[in-house]
Design an enzyme around this catalytic site. Structure first.
Site, PDB file in Angstrom:
ATOM      1  N   GLU A  21       0.835  -1.210   0.000  1.00  0.00           N
ATOM      2  CA  GLU A  21       0.000   0.000   0.000  1.00  0.00           C
ATOM      3  C   GLU A  21       0.866   1.255   0.000  1.00  0.00           C
ATOM      4  OE1 GLU A  21      -4.051  -0.922   2.307  1.00  0.00           O
ATOM      5  OE2 GLU A  21      -2.252  -1.335   3.507  1.00  0.00           O
ATOM      6  N   LYS A  98     -11.295   4.266   2.173  1.00  0.00           N
ATOM      7  CA  LYS A  98     -10.365   3.661   1.218  1.00  0.00           C
ATOM      8  C   LYS A  98     -11.214   2.925   0.191  1.00  0.00           C
ATOM      9  CE  LYS A  98      -6.438   1.883   2.425  1.00  0.00           C
ATOM     10  NZ  LYS A  98      -5.332   1.021   2.913  1.00  0.00           N
TER      11      LYS A  98
END
Length: 118
Positions: A21, A98
């Site tokens: 990420e 997200k």
């Protein structure tokens, strides 16, 4: 009292606990709402008498560019700056989401919501 609301601020950032990420990044959505006295602005028609949503948007974008492992952490940083820089804000709610999180399932987004009153 009144509210100033920014909906669906879209940002690409590198938050998350996974190493991937941090490298790849992903899409995020931020929604925020602040409570403030809008009486003077509604009469004066002057920007300095309200909470400038351009200022709010700038805070969000700057803080979203600072990597955090947790969405809670970035949301708190945004809140801290809003309360520090915009002294007429009495209360705030922020949602940081997200989009398409890497959780091994078909999930559109995950979100955290924080609220604070001065």
């Amino acid at each position: 009292m009144g509210k100033v609301k920014l909906s669906n601020i879209r940002v690409y950032a590198h938050h998350g606990c996974l190493r991937e990420e941090a490298i790849i990044g992903s899409d995020y959505r931020v929604d925020l709402e602040v409570e403030t006295n809008l009486e003077k602005a509604s009469q004066s028609d002057n920007l300095e008498d309200t909470v400038d949503y351009v200022h709010l948007n700038r805070i969000v974008k700057e803080e979203m560019n600072v990597r955090s492992k947790l969405l809670e952490h970035v949301a708190k940083r945004i809140m801290d700056r809003v309360f520090s820089e915009l002294t007429t804000v009495e209360a705030m709610e922020i949602s940081v989401s997200k989009i398409n999180p890497p959780i091994g399932g078909d999930v559109e987004m995950v979100s955290i919501i924080l609220q604070r009153t001065r």
